[in-house]
Design an enzyme around this catalytic site. Structure first.
Site, mmCIF file in Angstrom:
data_model
loop_
_atom_site.group_PDB
_atom_site.id
_atom_site.type_symbol
_atom_site.label_atom_id
_atom_site.label_comp_id
_atom_site.label_asym_id
_atom_site.label_seq_id
_atom_site.Cartn_x
_atom_site.Cartn_y
_atom_site.Cartn_z
ATOM 1 N N ALA A 48 0.683 -1.152 0.144
ATOM 2 C CA ALA A 48 -0.027 0.235 0.098
ATOM 3 C C ALA A 48 0.788 1.177 0.031
ATOM 4 O O ALA A 48 0.247 2.472 -0.160
ATOM 5 C CB ALA A 48 -0.933 -0.064 1.134
ATOM 6 N N GLY A 53 2.299 3.103 -5.875
ATOM 7 C CA GLY A 53 1.818 2.542 -7.053
ATOM 8 C C GLY A 53 0.365 2.246 -6.966
ATOM 9 O O GLY A 53 -0.779 3.219 -6.429
ATOM 10 N N GLY A 93 -1.332 0.044 -4.985
ATOM 11 C CA GLY A 93 -1.860 -0.432 -3.656
ATOM 12 C C GLY A 93 -2.067 1.025 -3.007
ATOM 13 O O GLY A 93 -2.962 1.120 -2.290
ATOM 14 N N TYR A 109 9.692 -13.030 -12.458
ATOM 15 C CA TYR A 109 8.305 -12.483 -12.115
ATOM 16 C C TYR A 109 7.318 -13.293 -12.754
ATOM 17 O O TYR A 109 6.290 -13.594 -12.387
ATOM 18 C CB TYR A 109 8.258 -10.906 -12.843
ATOM 19 C CG TYR A 109 7.203 -10.331 -12.666
ATOM 20 C CD1 TYR A 109 7.053 -9.640 -11.337
ATOM 21 C CD2 TYR A 109 6.174 -10.166 -13.413
ATOM 22 C CE1 TYR A 109 6.000 -8.730 -10.978
ATOM 23 C CE2 TYR A 109 5.192 -9.283 -13.248
ATOM 24 C CZ TYR A 109 4.999 -8.770 -12.087
ATOM 25 O OH TYR A 109 3.727 -8.143 -11.939
#
Length: 334
Positions: free
Chosen positions: A17, A20, A22, A158
Site C-alpha cells: 500500500a 503505485g 496499492g 516475475y
C-alpha cells in the site's frame, strides 16, 4: 447478513500500500468510506498515505509488514481484527521485479522474488481465510498479471511468480467453493501500469526497465478493484491488452512466441534509453515517501475494456469477449 457489504461498512486490508496501485487503491477505498489497513515494508511511506487519507476525512491504520514473514502477515491480520473487529476485503498487491535473463539471475534473487510475490500472496490469503471463515464471509483479491497468462523474456522470475499466483488463486477458489463458503476469491490480471514499480525493479539490462506498451494508469486498476469488492468477479482483466494477450495466447502460444521475437519486441519493448541508477527494493524498501504514478505517462492509454466489459452484467462480459475471440480465431485461420 447481506454480503458483500457497502464499501462504507467495509474493512479493507491492502499489502503493497505504500506505492503505485496499492497506494491508489487505499485512497479509492477510503474515499468510499471504507476503513483501510495499510501494509508494506516502508513505514514512512505508509504513514504518508494514512495522513493523506485522514486529512480527507477517511480512516486508515498502518501496520508495517514484510510479506515474506508468515509471522508478520499473521500479525497484520490479527491487528486488523483487534482494531476494527473484522476483515471484509483482503488485497494481496505486494510485489517486486527483476529484469535479467535466467542466466544472469542469482539463486538468492529468484528466492527473494518468489517469496515476496508468490509466498507473500499465499501467506496473505491464508491469514485472511482463517478470519473470514470465523466471521462467515469475506473477499480475497489477489494480483496476478497479464504475465500470469503469457511469458516475456527478461522477467523469468516475475513470470514464474505470477503464473504461481494464478494457479494458487484458482486452487483456493475451488476449495472455498467446495466447502460452500460465502467467501469470494478474485484474480486481477492487469497489463502494464504506470507506477514506480519499474523504477524500483532490480535491473541487469543496463538501462531502466519500462512496462511493455500499451500502459494504463493506476486509477483504472484501482477503480476496477473497488468495484470487485462490492461485485464479486472470478477474474478481472484490466486493460484491453491484458485480455487480448490472454486470448491470443490461448488460441496459439506458438504465434505469440513468434510475435514476442519479431524485431526482438518482447525484450526491446521493456527497455528505456536511460541508464539504470543501480537501486532497487528487492531485499529492502527504498527510502522515499512513495507515490502513485511512475514515469510512463507518455505510454499510457485509457482503459475502456474494464469499464465496458469487466464492470458490466454477466451477459455483457460473456457476449463481447466471445464475439471478439471468434473474430480473432477466424482471422488466424484465414
Amino acid at each position: 447478513m447481506p454480503y458483500p457489504k457497502p464499501l462504507r461498512e467495509q474493512v479493507v486490508v491492502i499489502t503493497g500500500a505504500s506505492s503505485g496501485m496499492g497506494r491508489e487503491m487505499a485512497h479509492k477505498f477510503a474515499a468510499q468510506g471504507a476503513a483501510v489497513v495499510l501494509a508494506a515494508r516502508n513505514e514512512g511511506a505508509l504513514e504518508m498515505v494514512a495522513l493523506e487519507i485522514r486529512q480527507n476525512g477517511g480512516t486508515a491504520h498502518v501496520v508495517p509488514t514484510d510479506v515474506t514473514s508468515w509471522d508478520q502477515v499473521e500479525m497484520l491480520a490479527q491487528e486488523a481484527i483487534t482494531v476494527f473487529g473484522r476483515i471484509d476485503t483482503w488485497i494481496n498487491d505486494a510485489a517486486v521485479a527483476i529484469y535479467a535473463t535466467v542466466e544472469e539471475t542469482d539463486p538468492e534473487e529468484f528466492h527473494q522474488l518468489l517469496h515476496v510475490n508468490l509466498l507473500g500472496t499465499i501467506y496473505g490469503s491464508k491469514a485472511a481465510l482463517a478470519r473470514m471463515k470465523a466471521q462467515g464471509y469475506g473477499t480475497i483479491i489477489n494480483f496476478g498479471s497479464v504475465l500470469s497468462e503469457r511469458a516475456v523474456p527478461l522477467q523469468a522470475a516475475y513470470v514464474a511468480s505470477k503464473h504461481g499466483v494464478k494457479g494458487f488463486t484458482e486452487a483456493l477458489r475451488l476449495e472455498v467453493m467446495r466447502e460452500k463458503l460465502p467467501i469470494h476469491v478474485t484474480l486481477v490480471l492487469p497489463a502494464g501500469v504506470n507506477t514506480p514499480f519499474f523504477e524500483h525493479a532490480r535491473s541487469k539490462i543496463e538501462v531502466k526497465p519500462q512496462p511493455l506498451p500499451p500502459v494504463y494508469q493506476p486509477e483504472a486498476i484501482a477503480d476496477t478493484v473497488v468495484y470487485a469488492a462490492q461485485h464479486p468477479r472470478r477474474d478481472l482483466h484490466v486493460g484491453g491488452a491484458s485480455w487480448m494477450f490472454t486470448v491470443l495466447q490461448r488460441i496459439s502460444p506458438a504465434l505469440m512466441d513468434r510475435f514476442m521475437l519479431l524485431g526482438d519486441l518482447g525484450a526491446r519493448g521493456q527497455k528505456t534509453k536511460e541508464p539504470d541508477e543501480g537501486r532497487d527494493n528487492l531485499f529492502k524498501p527504498i527510502s522515499e515517501p512513495g507515490r502513485v504514478h511512475g514515469e510512463f505517462a507518455h505510454l499510457t492509454k485509457p482503459s475502456l475494456y474494464a469499464r465496458l466489459v469487466e464492470m458490466q452484467p454477466a451477459w455483457t462480459r460473456l457476449v463481447l469477449p466471445t464475439v471478439l475471440a471468434a473474430g480473432l480465431f477466424l482471422l488466424r485461420r484465414r
